[in-house]
Enzyme design. Structure first.
Site, short mmCIF file in Angstrom:
data_model
loop_
_atom_site.label_atom_id
_atom_site.label_comp_id
_atom_site.label_asym_id
_atom_site.label_seq_id
_atom_site.Cartn_x
_atom_site.Cartn_y
_atom_site.Cartn_z
N GLU A 112 0.84 -1.21 0.00
CA GLU A 112 0.00 0.00 0.00
C GLU A 112 0.86 1.24 0.00
OE1 GLU A 112 -2.28 -0.15 3.60
OE2 GLU A 112 -3.15 -2.08 3.07
N LYS A 114 2.03 4.69 1.68
CA LYS A 114 2.05 5.30 3.01
C LYS A 114 1.72 6.78 2.83
CE LYS A 114 4.73 5.29 7.28
NZ LYS A 114 4.49 6.65 7.70
N LYS A 311 10.35 3.62 3.68
CA LYS A 311 10.29 5.07 3.49
C LYS A 311 11.04 5.46 2.23
CE LYS A 311 9.05 7.68 6.68
NZ LYS A 311 9.10 8.02 8.00
N CYS A 405 15.51 45.98 -8.60
CA CYS A 405 15.69 44.86 -9.53
C CYS A 405 17.17 44.61 -9.77
CB CYS A 405 14.98 45.15 -10.85
SG CYS A 405 15.27 43.85 -12.07
N CYS A 423 9.47 43.25 -10.45
CA CYS A 423 10.07 44.40 -11.12
C CYS A 423 9.06 44.91 -12.13
CB CYS A 423 11.36 43.97 -11.82
SG CYS A 423 11.91 45.21 -13.00
N CYS A 429 13.24 45.44 -18.99
CA CYS A 429 14.07 44.65 -18.09
C CYS A 429 14.45 43.35 -18.84
CB CYS A 429 13.31 44.36 -16.81
SG CYS A 429 14.19 43.32 -15.66
S1 IVH Z 1 -1.09 0.78 8.95
C1 IVH Z 1 -0.78 -1.00 13.24
N1 IVH Z 1 -1.13 1.73 6.50
O1 IVH Z 1 1.84 5.66 9.10
C2 IVH Z 1 -0.47 -0.37 11.94
N2 IVH Z 1 -0.40 3.20 8.24
O2 IVH Z 1 4.06 4.78 11.02
C3 IVH Z 1 -1.40 0.68 11.55
N3 IVH Z 1 0.14 5.47 7.48
O3 IVH Z 1 0.25 5.99 12.20
C4 IVH Z 1 -0.94 1.56 10.47
N4 IVH Z 1 -0.35 5.14 5.35
O4 IVH Z 1 -0.64 7.37 10.25
C5 IVH Z 1 -0.85 2.00 7.79
N5 IVH Z 1 -1.27 2.42 4.28
C6 IVH Z 1 -1.00 2.69 5.56
C7 IVH Z 1 -0.55 3.97 5.98
C8 IVH Z 1 -0.26 4.18 7.35
C9 IVH Z 1 0.06 6.03 6.26
C10 IVH Z 1 0.60 6.18 8.69
C11 IVH Z 1 -0.33 6.06 9.88
C12 IVH Z 1 0.48 5.41 10.95
C13 IVH Z 1 1.88 5.63 10.51
C14 IVH Z 1 2.72 4.45 10.97
#
Ligand code: IVH
Length: 669
Positions: A112, A114, A311, A405, A423, A429
């Protein structure tokens, strides 16, 4: 009274459905005006018959400006974080570790996005939203239900069936890039401090006491985790598919993955492709799919063992600021640029970074010779994200913005309501004049092959061109004598100029560099106005009638054509043969054969592409809509139409037509 209650319920159902189509599926089936009419009717009925009021009615999504502190409650399940990794090999290790912990049992992973916002926990009881709580310290959080209710993509009442009597769903509240940019522009105008990123903007907005303001800002939410006793399915993926059916926005990025190779491929793909998403993301999340296996793997004190976050790299460098230079763009805006001691960042050497405007400089409180943090985010130009104050040498001065300028010495003006200094010496210019020429020849404008930035500067410095109209007077013999120019490059430019005469009016208008008239605005103006004579004759009031044209743009257009020099340029370009009217063939062949018809396109086609079919529908007065409903008139079906669509169309009794039948309807071969 029953008929009133029924009408109220029907209106709520309809409005909820339209909200869902618009905010979750991004495909509206109703005009804004019709939507507002339904909403007004419901508001009126609820006001007159308060006995039928319901706090979850769609009318309550607009927020109120009552201020009150937030109540705090304990989370039912603590909100944990995720273990972080920064490399593909660590994700691979997670896969191997998981296999071991599951004693070699087969498992699948869900990949998924993040989302980079602020997390939220929603509690639903009997299909109704009862509470929304922020993460807080993980154990307890703030109750922000009223603010959450203003987010239109969050269902207040669930659709469909099969939801547990009570459950919790977690997701991320985000401020999409578009809304973030708009908000910051507005704040700059009002002299308010800007938000550094959409995450801060989202969490700041969620904690506002004024839910009417929250409603205005355009938050959105993606959901990614369901918790409760009687969840509908035994795995995460299917539960999220259910959540989608009940009305939640669940990202389409969510994918089931089986092997390490597929996981790596997913990372490689989204590392790059995420830049196209409408919201900020800071990584990917991988979760073991089976809930039984999740239970088996359990949690550490801080995070689940069944999930991991990868990350994205936002490599940050620390380096010394050498000096700040001030650059003049084609519209006269002065951009401060930090010139740095070279530093290595994501494989390239960075020597310069944008400081955007005076507000940002002030916000960073950046001083001469400071040690600064540089990041390369989604944007191409690196930016300064902070200052290492501990390394500051005493008595250094804050960076001061220039007053004149740097190119022509004219006293700068601060545009009312904007963060930018400009400017005002537009026509003399040099960087502004050259900038407009460079813009004019650019790919998205006149696309003149053979003239790049360097050539434009060279021709200007040699006195061959002073403005964009001069380009069309260029002669072969003038070009071949230019430095490093040969016959071939001269011919290429002349051919490029000749070809540019058929570039459509909307791009010509954009190419003129009228301040605030960007690509989209130019298109809208041309479609409404048709030709330049009409445009030049329009008043500010008439101009603001055009979609997306506000007072600022209208004034800018009027000001542009009030300058004689510009009028001469336009008339010379016109004599040279450029397009200053909408092309005939766009309006040619229009008909109302499909007037008022809603048509869904599904599958793949042989005679035309899907986009072409979309254009054909519109050309003949119809409307292309995204999903099938009882309001759909036809489904234009190609090969491989999805079985669920077919079933839905059949169940609603909607006529399905093939390519041939469609083309016959509009009398095209
Ligand atoms: S799962 C117990 N899925 O990342 C696990 N978190 O560092 C529950 N986040 O607090 C989190 N996208 O705010 C999950 N696809 C995703 C996410 C996600 C963003 C954030 C969320 C969480 C933090 C974890």
């Amino acid at each position: 009274m029953d008929h009133i209650k029924n009408r109220i319920e029907t209106l709520r159902e309809e409005l909820n459905r339209h909200n869902y189509n618009y905010y979750v599926l991004n495909s509206s089936q109703i005009s804004d005006k019709d939507f507002d009419m339904l909403m007004k009717e419901l508001e009126l009925l609820e006001r007159n018959f308060p006995q039928y009021d319901d706090s979850l009615s769609p009318t309550h999504r607009v927020g109120s400006d009552l201020t009150k502190g937030f109540e705090q409650v304990a989370h039912i399940h603590p909100m944990l974080s995720l273990g972080n990794t920064y490399s593909v090999s660590e994700v691979d290790d997670f896969m191997r570790r998981t296999r071991q912990q599951l004693m070699g049992e087969k498992f699948s992973i869900v990949g998924e996005m993040k989302f980079d916002g602020t997390s939220i926990s929603l509690i639903y009881e009997n299909g109704r939203l009862v509470r929304a709580v922020t993460r807080g310290d993980g154990e307890k959080g703030d109750v922000v239900t009223d603010n959450i209710k203003t987010i239109r993509s969050i269902p207040l009442l669930l659709a469909g069936e099969g939801y547990p009597e009570m459950f919790e769903i977690r997701g991320e509240i985000v401020l999409p890039w578009g809304a973030f940019d708009r908000l910051n522009e507005e704040r700059a105008k009002n002299g308010e401090p800007l938000f550094a990123n959409p995450r801060n903007a989202a969490s700041g907005t969620l904690k506002m006491q004024n839910s009417a303001e929250v409603a205005r800002r355009g938050l959105d939410a993606y959901f990614y985790y369901m918790l409760g006793e009687n969840l509908p399915c035994d795995n995460h993926y299917d539960n999220m598919v259910k959540a989608r059916e009940w009305g939640f926005k669940v990202s389409d990025v969510m994918t089931r993955l089986e092997t390490i190779e597929q996981v790596d491929e997913f990372i490689n793909h989204w590392d790059e492709a995420r830049k196209e998403l409408p919201v900020a993301t800071d990584g990917l999340v991988f979760k073991v799919n089976s809930l039984r296996q999740q239970l088996n793997l359990g949690f550490t004190a801080k995070s689940p063992r069944w999930a991991i976050a990868y990350k994205f790299q936002t490599e940050r460098g620390l380096t010394q600021l050498r000096y700040v230079s001030f650059e003049v763009g084609r519209t006269g805006v002065i951009t401060p640029v930090a010139n740095l001691e070279p530093v290595q960042l994501s494989g390239t050497i960075v020597k310069r970074a944008s400081l955007h405007n005076e507000d940002i400089i002030r916000q960073l409180d950046i001083h001469d010779n400071d040690m600064v943090y540089v990041e390369k985010g989604g944007e191409i130009i690196p930016k300064i994200t902070g200052v290492d104050i501990s390394a500051r040498v005493d008595e250094t001065q804050p960076i001061a913005f220039v007053t004149h300028c740097p190119a022509c010495g004219t006293l700068l003006q601060r545009v009312e309501g904007e963060a930018a200094w400009i400017c005002p010496n537009k026509y003399a210019c040099e960087p502004q004049v050259i900038g407009r020429i460079e813009h004019f020849v650019g790919r998205r404008m006149m696309n003149i092959d053979g003239i790049g930035e360097e050539t434009a500067v060279l021709m200007f410095n040699q006195g061959l061109i002073k403005n964009i109209a001069d380009l069309y007077d260029l002669k072969h013999e003038q070009l071949v004598v230019l430095d490093r120019f040969a016959n071939r490059s001269a011919n290429r430019i002349l051919e490029g100029l000749a070809a540019s005469k058929s570039v459509p009016f909307e791009r010509v208008l954009f190419a003129l560099s009228i301040p605030y008239v960007g690509e989209t605005t130019a298109k809208k103006i041309v479609r409404t106005v048709g030709d330049i004579d009409r445009l030049m004759a329009m008043t500010a009031d008439e101009l603001t009638e055009i979609e997306d044209v506000g007072v600022r743009i209208a004034e800018s257009i009027i000001e542009y054509f009030s300058v004689e020099e510009n009028r001469i340029i336009v008339s010379r370009l016109r004599e040279a043969g450029l397009q200053f009217a909408i092309a005939e063939d766009v309006s040619e062949g229009r008909s109302d054969k499909l007037q008022g018809k809603s048509i869904v396109i599904s599958g793949t086609f042989t005679h035309h592409s899907r986009d072409e079919y979309k254009a054909l529908i519109e050309k003949h007065g119809g409307k292309n809509v995204g999903s099938i409903s009882k309001k759909t008139d036809y489904v234009l079906a190609g090969e491989n139409m999805g079985p669920s669509k077919l079933e839905k169309a059949n169940s609603l009794g909607i006529t399905i037509i093939n390519e041939g039948q469609f083309l016959e309807m509009i009398d095209e071969e």
